[in-house]
Design an enzyme around this catalytic site. Structure first.
Site, mmCIF file in Angstrom:
data_model
loop_
_atom_site.group_PDB
_atom_site.id
_atom_site.type_symbol
_atom_site.label_atom_id
_atom_site.label_comp_id
_atom_site.label_asym_id
_atom_site.label_seq_id
_atom_site.Cartn_x
_atom_site.Cartn_y
_atom_site.Cartn_z
ATOM 1 N N ARG A 130 0.836 -1.193 0.000
ATOM 2 C CA ARG A 130 0.000 0.000 0.000
ATOM 3 C C ARG A 130 0.878 1.252 0.000
ATOM 4 N NH1 ARG A 130 -4.798 2.245 -1.304
ATOM 5 N NH2 ARG A 130 -6.040 2.994 0.457
ATOM 6 N N THR A 411 -10.026 0.564 -9.030
ATOM 7 C CA THR A 411 -9.056 -0.422 -8.592
ATOM 8 C C THR A 411 -9.098 -1.560 -9.589
ATOM 9 O OG1 THR A 411 -9.554 0.254 -6.332
ATOM 10 C CG2 THR A 411 -8.469 -1.859 -6.576
ATOM 11 N N THR A 429 -4.289 -0.626 -7.064
ATOM 12 C CA THR A 429 -5.123 0.539 -7.336
ATOM 13 C C THR A 429 -4.337 1.834 -7.459
ATOM 14 O OG1 THR A 429 -7.074 1.749 -6.523
ATOM 15 C CG2 THR A 429 -5.475 1.031 -4.883
ATOM 16 N N LEU A 430 -4.962 2.782 -8.144
ATOM 17 C CA LEU A 430 -4.572 4.193 -8.105
ATOM 18 C C LEU A 430 -5.571 4.991 -7.281
ATOM 19 C CD1 LEU A 430 -3.648 4.696 -11.882
ATOM 20 C CD2 LEU A 430 -2.060 4.853 -9.962
ATOM 21 N N ASN A 431 -6.583 4.353 -6.773
ATOM 22 C CA ASN A 431 -7.733 4.882 -6.048
ATOM 23 C C ASN A 431 -8.815 5.286 -7.037
ATOM 24 O OD1 ASN A 431 -9.136 5.281 -3.664
ATOM 25 N ND2 ASN A 431 -8.597 7.442 -3.556
ATOM 26 N N ASP A 453 -7.878 8.401 0.679
ATOM 27 C CA ASP A 453 -8.307 7.266 1.486
ATOM 28 C C ASP A 453 -8.004 7.450 2.968
ATOM 29 O OD1 ASP A 453 -9.624 5.760 -0.323
ATOM 30 O OD2 ASP A 453 -8.077 4.249 -0.587
ATOM 31 N N SER A 482 -7.567 0.897 3.422
ATOM 32 C CA SER A 482 -8.068 0.428 2.135
ATOM 33 C C SER A 482 -9.232 -0.521 2.336
ATOM 34 C CB SER A 482 -6.955 -0.294 1.369
ATOM 35 O OG SER A 482 -7.478 -0.956 0.231
ATOM 36 N N SER A 483 -10.099 -0.619 1.307
ATOM 37 C CA SER A 483 -11.173 -1.613 1.303
ATOM 38 C C SER A 483 -10.804 -2.841 0.480
ATOM 39 C CB SER A 483 -12.458 -1.001 0.724
ATOM 40 O OG SER A 483 -12.946 0.033 1.553
ATOM 41 N N GLY A 503 -13.661 -1.639 -6.833
ATOM 42 C CA GLY A 503 -14.970 -1.093 -6.514
ATOM 43 C C GLY A 503 -15.029 -0.159 -5.331
#
Length: 601
Positions: A130, A411, A429-431, A453, A482-483, A503
């Site tokens: 991350r 993502t 991801t890049l968000n 985030d 993060s999710s 998502g």
């Protein structure tokens, strides 16, 4: 030592759930509308012509290896590496770098992610790569003098970016588990950048959509544009060839020098200069100091399955285990897929889990995250005491739970299994789509906007509507929450499923539903991916759902109990999964909602 969570004992929580089923469940739900024949889901409801699937796509079957990713070119790269004798980690590294070329909206070297790895002996590992806040970041960096959030600063432009982790993560994964030479694994991505690739319809639409932002945020740069003229109306079309010469050189430096090819030398200099040019905070020192972290996998039992998932900094693993444990005592299979009682239990579980996420979850290197307590049966029992089938719980009355002694959307995912049974689940991801929209001059890649985030201000939602608190406040060198929920499941001790999705805030609930679709509702892997989905995240207090996810009868029953339901015009999730079938072959399942593609042999 791995964190293993034991099966439920005969706890009060299970007793409470069973009592709820017997005394409160609406009578209309007890009569199942689901039948199963040899493990294949069959759907019957009030209208027999209605299907619960986004499409009728069939899964891809292979015996020697499987790759499922967001782009057909990237999946082909992974398959080629497997066929060349590479293992699952080799293929995953190759896919990660290929996605940085062919899927710039989310695939990246300017972002970060998480990897869950299970080897063929059953040993599990998790890698946290991350992004981190720059060393000069401050808790109130996005607030004005009155303490109000300055809109947009954490979402677009140079100040929105955290220190990237993807390259270091892939270096670490390959160094520990890779089989083929590093240079060989990166060559397909170099070739795609140098020679170009043909855009899909979605590729072209995405680049056309961000043209104005590209011109505004990257004045004078040619990247991802057909023309530098702001008034030019030339657009990308399906079949156009996108060549990325600067990105190819960046990838070649990584190919030749490994970690130093990104975090030191020319690429680091270009990135730091780009940040300085646009008022960002990332420095060459930040890059040198970045390192991915191997963390202990989070594991828990669900019936005769073992769930292997990410610990914090991801909130996804904790949340998924909470959701599975809330759900386990209830007879979802008998009630039926997305019937009113099934959906009600799942929504109420989601409501409580996202409230806990907001209160407790953050970077474990900076805050005490009470993982064991959050997933313990005693704690979850206390969270369920106000549940009633008679009516929806009011989210305003639901806060993060009380733990004594506790101190206070774009993502992509890919799944890989090799012929030896090694499995990799990666979400990266890049968000937001195309991240901060900043392209590093001279290097040719997008930077992330992961700073959003963080909880930029307690109680203020981020771009996905998620509420944060002090545990996820900005601090120098801290990883943002993060999710992402890359996950691997075992059944009776053997590899069973590799699952994950992009998502934003809906990642956790999409993974949760996809797992239950297979385990509880007898769907094939592809059917579970195709199945229409819903989502609740505590606040705002509403359930969004894909058109067709609920029957009219279920909608009426839910609304009569006070649930606010919102039908979406778009879709949820972009799943890429692999299932081990009873005969030992692999079913690759890629999401028909986008360009996702499975390749096996």
């Amino acid at each position: 030592m791995e964190k293993r969570i034991a099966l439920y004992s005969a706890s009060l929580f299970i007793a409470l759930a069973i009592a709820s089923c017997k005394t409160q469940s609406p009578s209309g739900s007890a009569d199942s509308k689901v039948s199963q024949s040899q493990g294949v889901y069959q759907y019957r409801d009030e209208d027999p012509t209605v299907k619960p699937f986004f499409s009728d796509r069939q899964g891809v079957i292979g015996r020697n290896g499987m790759v499922a990713s967001a782009h057909p070119e990237a999946s082909q790269v992974g398959l080629t590496i497997l066929q060349a004798g590479g293992n699952a980690v080799d293929a995953a590294v190759a896919v990660q770098f290929a996605l940085a070329v062919v899927y710039p909206g989310a695939g990246n070297i300017g972002g970060g992610g998480f990897m869950v790895y299970r080897d063929n002996a059953g040993k599990a590992f998790t890698l946290d790569y991350r992004e981190k806040a720059p060393g000069r970041a401050t808790q109130n960096m996005y607030l004005d003098s009155l303490g109000n959030v300055r809109p947009g600063l954490s979402i677009s432009g140079h100040l929105a970016s955290g220190v990237p982790g993807s390259v270091d993560g892939m270096v670490e994964a390959h160094k520990r588990f890779g089989k083929l030479p590093w240079a060989q694994v990166l060559q397909p991505a170099v070739d795609l950048a140098q020679k170009g690739f043909a855009l899909t319809v979605r590729d072209a639409l995405g680049l056309n959509r961000i043209k104005t932002d590209l011109n505004t945020i990257n004045p004078g740069k040619p990247y991802f544009l057909k023309s530098l003229l702001p008034t030019d109306t030339t657009t990308w079309h399906k079949g156009d060839i996108l060549v990325q010469a600067d990105l190819a050189q960046t990838l070649q430096r990584i190919q030749a020098q490994g970690r130093a090819g990104f975090y030191e030398g020319e690429t680091a200099r270009l990135l730091a200069e780009e940040m300085q040019r646009g008022g960002g905070l990332i420095t060459e020192e930040d890059l040198r100091n970045y390192h991915a972290v191997w963390r202990n996998p989070l594991q828990a039992k669900y019936k005769n399955y073992n769930v292997i998932t990410m610990p914090p900094t991801s909130s996804g693993g904790v949340a998924l285990i909470q959701l599975m444990r809330f759900t386990e005592p209830f007879p979802l299979r008998r009630w039926g897929w997305n019937r009113d009682s099934t959906a009600q239990v799942m929504i109420e579980a989601e409501r409580r889990v996202y409230a806990d996420r907001a209160k407790f979850l953050g970077d474990p290197d900076f805050v005490n995250v009470p993982v064991d307590k959050l997933i313990s049966p005693d704690y979850l029992r206390t969270r369920w005491t106000d549940f009633s089938f008679a009516k929806a719980t009011d989210s305003r009355a639901v806060k993060g739970g009380t733990i004594p002694g506790y101190e206070s959307l774009e993502t992509t995912h890919f799944s890989v299994v090799d012929k030896e049974g090694n499995a990799v689940s990666i979400t990266t991801t890049l968000n937001g789509g195309y991240g901060s929209r900043v392209v590093v001059g001279g290097a040719g890649f997008f930077m992330n906007n992961e700073m959003d985030d963080f909880s930029v201000k307690p109680g203020v939602p981020n771009m996905f509507g998620l509420i944060g608190n002090q545990a996820n406040a900005i601090a120098p060198n801290k990883r943002m929450l993060s999710s992402m929920t890359p996950t691997i499941l075992e059944k009776d001790g053997k590899l069973f499923m590799v699952v994950g999705t992009p998502g934003g805030s809906t990642i956790i609930t999409s993974v949760y539903q996809t797992i239950l679709n297979v385990i509880e509702h007898g769907m094939t892997m592809q059917q579970a991916v195709n199945a229409l989905k819903f989502h609740h995240q505590w606040l705002p207090d509403k359930t969004i759902f894909e058109n067709g996810a609920f029957s009219d009868a279920t909608i009426q029953a839910m609304q009569s109990r006070g649930y606010v339901l919102e039908r979406l015009t778009n879709t949820l999730g972009r799943m890429d999964c692999v299932l081990v079938r009873p005969d030992g072959s692999f079913e690759g399942a890629s999401d028909p909602r986008a360009d996702n593609t499975a390749r096996g042999y």
